[in-house]
Design a protein around this motif. Structure first.
Motif, PDB file in Angstrom:
ATOM      1  N   ASP A  27       0.816  -1.212   0.000  1.00  0.00           N
ATOM      2  CA  ASP A  27       0.000   0.000   0.000  1.00  0.00           C
ATOM      3  C   ASP A  27       0.852   1.265   0.000  1.00  0.00           C
ATOM      4  O   ASP A  27       0.501   2.252  -0.643  1.00  0.00           O
ATOM      5  CB  ASP A  27      -0.939   0.019   1.202  1.00  0.00           C
ATOM      6  CG  ASP A  27      -2.204  -0.790   0.963  1.00  0.00           C
ATOM      7  OD1 ASP A  27      -2.339  -1.388  -0.126  1.00  0.00           O
ATOM      8  OD2 ASP A  27      -3.060  -0.821   1.862  1.00  0.00           O
ATOM      9  N   TYR A  30       1.863   2.051  -3.446  1.00  0.00           N
ATOM     10  CA  TYR A  30       0.851   2.771  -4.205  1.00  0.00           C
ATOM     11  C   TYR A  30       0.922   4.268  -3.914  1.00  0.00           C
ATOM     12  O   TYR A  30       0.800   5.091  -4.817  1.00  0.00           O
ATOM     13  CB  TYR A  30      -0.557   2.259  -3.876  1.00  0.00           C
ATOM     14  CG  TYR A  30      -1.001   1.129  -4.753  1.00  0.00           C
ATOM     15  CD1 TYR A  30      -1.278   1.328  -6.096  1.00  0.00           C
ATOM     16  CD2 TYR A  30      -1.140  -0.147  -4.243  1.00  0.00           C
ATOM     17  CE1 TYR A  30      -1.686   0.295  -6.915  1.00  0.00           C
ATOM     18  CE2 TYR A  30      -1.542  -1.203  -5.050  1.00  0.00           C
ATOM     19  CZ  TYR A  30      -1.816  -0.974  -6.378  1.00  0.00           C
ATOM     20  OH  TYR A  30      -2.212  -1.997  -7.178  1.00  0.00           O
ATOM     21  N   SER A  31       1.091   4.623  -2.656  1.00  0.00           N
ATOM     22  CA  SER A  31       1.206   6.036  -2.294  1.00  0.00           C
ATOM     23  C   SER A  31       2.396   6.677  -3.005  1.00  0.00           C
ATOM     24  O   SER A  31       2.292   7.782  -3.539  1.00  0.00           O
ATOM     25  CB  SER A  31       1.373   6.198  -0.780  1.00  0.00           C
ATOM     26  OG  SER A  31       0.236   5.746  -0.096  1.00  0.00           O
ATOM     27  N   PHE A  34       1.614   7.091  -6.818  1.00  0.00           N
ATOM     28  CA  PHE A  34       0.764   8.246  -7.115  1.00  0.00           C
ATOM     29  C   PHE A  34       1.517   9.553  -6.875  1.00  0.00           C
ATOM     30  O   PHE A  34       1.414  10.492  -7.656  1.00  0.00           O
ATOM     31  CB  PHE A  34      -0.503   8.231  -6.257  1.00  0.00           C
ATOM     32  CG  PHE A  34      -1.498   7.175  -6.666  1.00  0.00           C
ATOM     33  CD1 PHE A  34      -1.864   7.004  -7.987  1.00  0.00           C
ATOM     34  CD2 PHE A  34      -2.075   6.358  -5.712  1.00  0.00           C
ATOM     35  CE1 PHE A  34      -2.781   6.037  -8.362  1.00  0.00           C
ATOM     36  CE2 PHE A  34      -2.996   5.393  -6.070  1.00  0.00           C
ATOM     37  CZ  PHE A  34      -3.351   5.227  -7.396  1.00  0.00           C
ATOM     38  N   LEU A  45      -5.140   9.507 -12.189  1.00  0.00           N
ATOM     39  CA  LEU A  45      -4.996   8.158 -11.627  1.00  0.00           C
ATOM     40  C   LEU A  45      -5.864   7.969 -10.380  1.00  0.00           C
ATOM     41  O   LEU A  45      -6.483   6.914 -10.205  1.00  0.00           O
ATOM     42  CB  LEU A  45      -3.530   7.887 -11.277  1.00  0.00           C
ATOM     43  CG  LEU A  45      -2.576   7.718 -12.453  1.00  0.00           C
ATOM     44  CD1 LEU A  45      -1.134   7.704 -11.970  1.00  0.00           C
ATOM     45  CD2 LEU A  45      -2.906   6.452 -13.222  1.00  0.00           C
ATOM     46  N   THR A  46      -5.918   8.975  -9.520  1.00  0.00           N
ATOM     47  CA  THR A  46      -6.718   8.822  -8.298  1.00  0.00           C
ATOM     48  C   THR A  46      -8.210   8.877  -8.583  1.00  0.00           C
ATOM     49  O   THR A  46      -8.998   8.429  -7.759  1.00  0.00           O
ATOM     50  CB  THR A  46      -6.347   9.887  -7.240  1.00  0.00           C
ATOM     51  OG1 THR A  46      -6.523  11.190  -7.788  1.00  0.00           O
ATOM     52  CG2 THR A  46      -4.932   9.697  -6.752  1.00  0.00           C
ATOM     53  N   HIS A  48      -9.554   7.017 -10.552  1.00  0.00           N
ATOM     54  CA  HIS A  48      -9.878   5.598 -10.732  1.00  0.00           C
ATOM     55  C   HIS A  48      -9.504   4.764  -9.509  1.00  0.00           C
ATOM     56  O   HIS A  48      -9.627   3.546  -9.535  1.00  0.00           O
ATOM     57  CB  HIS A  48      -9.168   5.040 -11.967  1.00  0.00           C
ATOM     58  CG  HIS A  48      -9.519   5.767 -13.223  1.00  0.00           C
ATOM     59  ND1 HIS A  48     -10.745   5.663 -13.828  1.00  0.00           N
ATOM     60  CD2 HIS A  48      -8.807   6.651 -13.960  1.00  0.00           C
ATOM     61  CE1 HIS A  48     -10.778   6.435 -14.894  1.00  0.00           C
ATOM     62  NE2 HIS A  48      -9.615   7.052 -14.995  1.00  0.00           N
ATOM     63  N   ASP A  49      -9.048   5.408  -8.458  1.00  0.00           N
ATOM     64  CA  ASP A  49      -8.614   4.718  -7.246  1.00  0.00           C
ATOM     65  C   ASP A  49      -9.697   4.853  -6.176  1.00  0.00           C
ATOM     66  O   ASP A  49     -10.649   5.625  -6.319  1.00  0.00           O
ATOM     67  CB  ASP A  49      -7.292   5.344  -6.746  1.00  0.00           C
ATOM     68  CG  ASP A  49      -6.671   4.554  -5.613  1.00  0.00           C
ATOM     69  OD1 ASP A  49      -6.541   3.332  -5.751  1.00  0.00           O
ATOM     70  OD2 ASP A  49      -6.320   5.161  -4.589  1.00  0.00           O
ATOM     71  N   ILE A  50      -9.546   4.127  -5.084  1.00  0.00           N
ATOM     72  CA  ILE A  50     -10.538   4.182  -4.009  1.00  0.00           C
ATOM     73  C   ILE A  50     -10.248   5.283  -2.998  1.00  0.00           C
ATOM     74  O   ILE A  50     -11.019   5.479  -2.076  1.00  0.00           O
ATOM     75  CB  ILE A  50     -10.651   2.824  -3.284  1.00  0.00           C
ATOM     76  CG1 ILE A  50      -9.320   2.433  -2.654  1.00  0.00           C
ATOM     77  CG2 ILE A  50     -11.168   1.762  -4.217  1.00  0.00           C
ATOM     78  CD1 ILE A  50      -9.419   1.249  -1.716  1.00  0.00           C
ATOM     79  N   HIS A  51      -9.116   5.986  -3.156  1.00  0.00           N
ATOM     80  CA  HIS A  51      -8.769   7.060  -2.226  1.00  0.00           C
ATOM     81  C   HIS A  51      -8.671   8.383  -2.968  1.00  0.00           C
ATOM     82  O   HIS A  51      -8.171   8.438  -4.094  1.00  0.00           O
ATOM     83  CB  HIS A  51      -7.441   6.763  -1.523  1.00  0.00           C
ATOM     84  CG  HIS A  51      -7.498   5.586  -0.620  1.00  0.00           C
ATOM     85  ND1 HIS A  51      -8.299   5.539   0.498  1.00  0.00           N
ATOM     86  CD2 HIS A  51      -6.871   4.387  -0.671  1.00  0.00           C
ATOM     87  CE1 HIS A  51      -8.156   4.375   1.094  1.00  0.00           C
ATOM     88  NE2 HIS A  51      -7.303   3.653   0.403  1.00  0.00           N
ATOM     89  N   TYR A  56      -1.893  12.245  -1.527  1.00  0.00           N
ATOM     90  CA  TYR A  56      -0.899  11.996  -2.569  1.00  0.00           C
ATOM     91  C   TYR A  56      -0.284  13.307  -3.066  1.00  0.00           C
ATOM     92  O   TYR A  56       0.918  13.373  -3.333  1.00  0.00           O
ATOM     93  CB  TYR A  56      -1.510  11.228  -3.736  1.00  0.00           C
ATOM     94  CG  TYR A  56      -2.134   9.918  -3.350  1.00  0.00           C
ATOM     95  CD1 TYR A  56      -1.414   8.974  -2.629  1.00  0.00           C
ATOM     96  CD2 TYR A  56      -3.440   9.622  -3.697  1.00  0.00           C
ATOM     97  CE1 TYR A  56      -1.985   7.753  -2.274  1.00  0.00           C
ATOM     98  CE2 TYR A  56      -4.018   8.415  -3.348  1.00  0.00           C
ATOM     99  CZ  TYR A  56      -3.287   7.488  -2.636  1.00  0.00           C
ATOM    100  OH  TYR A  56      -3.855   6.293  -2.291  1.00  0.00           O
ATOM    101  N   ARG A 125       0.733   6.417   4.218  1.00  0.00           N
ATOM    102  CA  ARG A 125      -0.683   6.347   3.842  1.00  0.00           C
ATOM    103  C   ARG A 125      -1.410   7.535   4.444  1.00  0.00           C
ATOM    104  O   ARG A 125      -0.870   8.261   5.279  1.00  0.00           O
ATOM    105  CB  ARG A 125      -1.328   5.037   4.322  1.00  0.00           C
ATOM    106  CG  ARG A 125      -0.746   3.803   3.698  1.00  0.00           C
ATOM    107  CD  ARG A 125      -0.908   3.718   2.198  1.00  0.00           C
ATOM    108  NE  ARG A 125      -2.274   3.372   1.831  1.00  0.00           N
ATOM    109  CZ  ARG A 125      -2.795   3.556   0.635  1.00  0.00           C
ATOM    110  NH1 ARG A 125      -2.096   4.117  -0.321  1.00  0.00           N
ATOM    111  NH2 ARG A 125      -4.027   3.207   0.379  1.00  0.00           N
TER     112      ARG A 125
END
Length: 185
Positions: A27, A30-31, A34, A45-46, A48-51, A56, A125
């Motif tokens: 995880d 991923y941070s 981004f 990109l975010t 399409h992400d869940i956060h 970021y 995160r």
């Protein structure tokens, strides 16, 4: 509130320990991914992400200012927002129990050494930032309610509440649950 400063410094000391003792995990990767993209691409990109993108974007700026993408540099942003949660917890405790400063200090002490908060204060995160922003918005809401109860204007507290809440929502969507609870209250 000298003790609150001491507790906050102790919180900083325990959070900076061993920032590089383990490599970045999935995880956190991923941070970093981004945050290492240009901001326009990161926003795409975010989407399409869940956060949401605020953490970021801050991490992107932080890594540019602090000079790198090493685990310690990246984790230091979370350390700083995690440490900020400690005096905010004390402040909120003092707002809720103005006659009992001891409660505020105990709350800050518990926040300073809470194992889960320590963990999230060393992880790349958004969870520590979400906590810090929700503490700030909760305190501002309480100040606003208190001022309104005395018949005073609470315009600036409400503006601060909206700003902190909006930033929290752009950090972690689940903060909407707290703001729904605020609205119900």
């Amino acid at each position: 509130m000298r003790w609150l400063a001491v507790i906050t410094l102790a919180a900083l000391a325990v959070r900076v320990l061993r920032l590089e003792w383990q490599p970045l995990w999935w995880d956190e990767g991923y941070s970093v991914y981004f945050a290492s993209e240009p901001l326009a691409r990161m926003l795409l990109l975010t989407a399409h992400d869940i956060h949401p993108p605020l953490y970021y974007a801050l991490l992107h700026g932080w890594s540019t200012i602090a000079g790198g993408l090493t685990p310690a540099v990246l984790r230091l942003l979370s350390v700083l927002v995690g440490v900020l949660a400690v005096p905010l917890t004390g402040w909120l405790g003092l707002l809720l129990y103005p006659q009992q400063a001891r409660i505020a200090l105990i709350a800050a002490l518990l926040m300073a050494f809470n194992p889960m908060q320590l963990f999230y204060s060393q992880e790349v995160r958004m969870y520590g930032l979400a906590l810090t922003l929700t503490l700030l918005s909760s305190g501002l809401l309480w100040l606003s309610v208190q001022r309104l109860a005395r018949g005073e204007s609470s315009r600036w507290q409400l503006i601060g509440y909206v700003i902190a809440s909006t930033f929290a929502l752009f950090t972690l969507y689940y903060t909407a649950l707290l703001f729904a609870a605020h609205a119900l209250w």
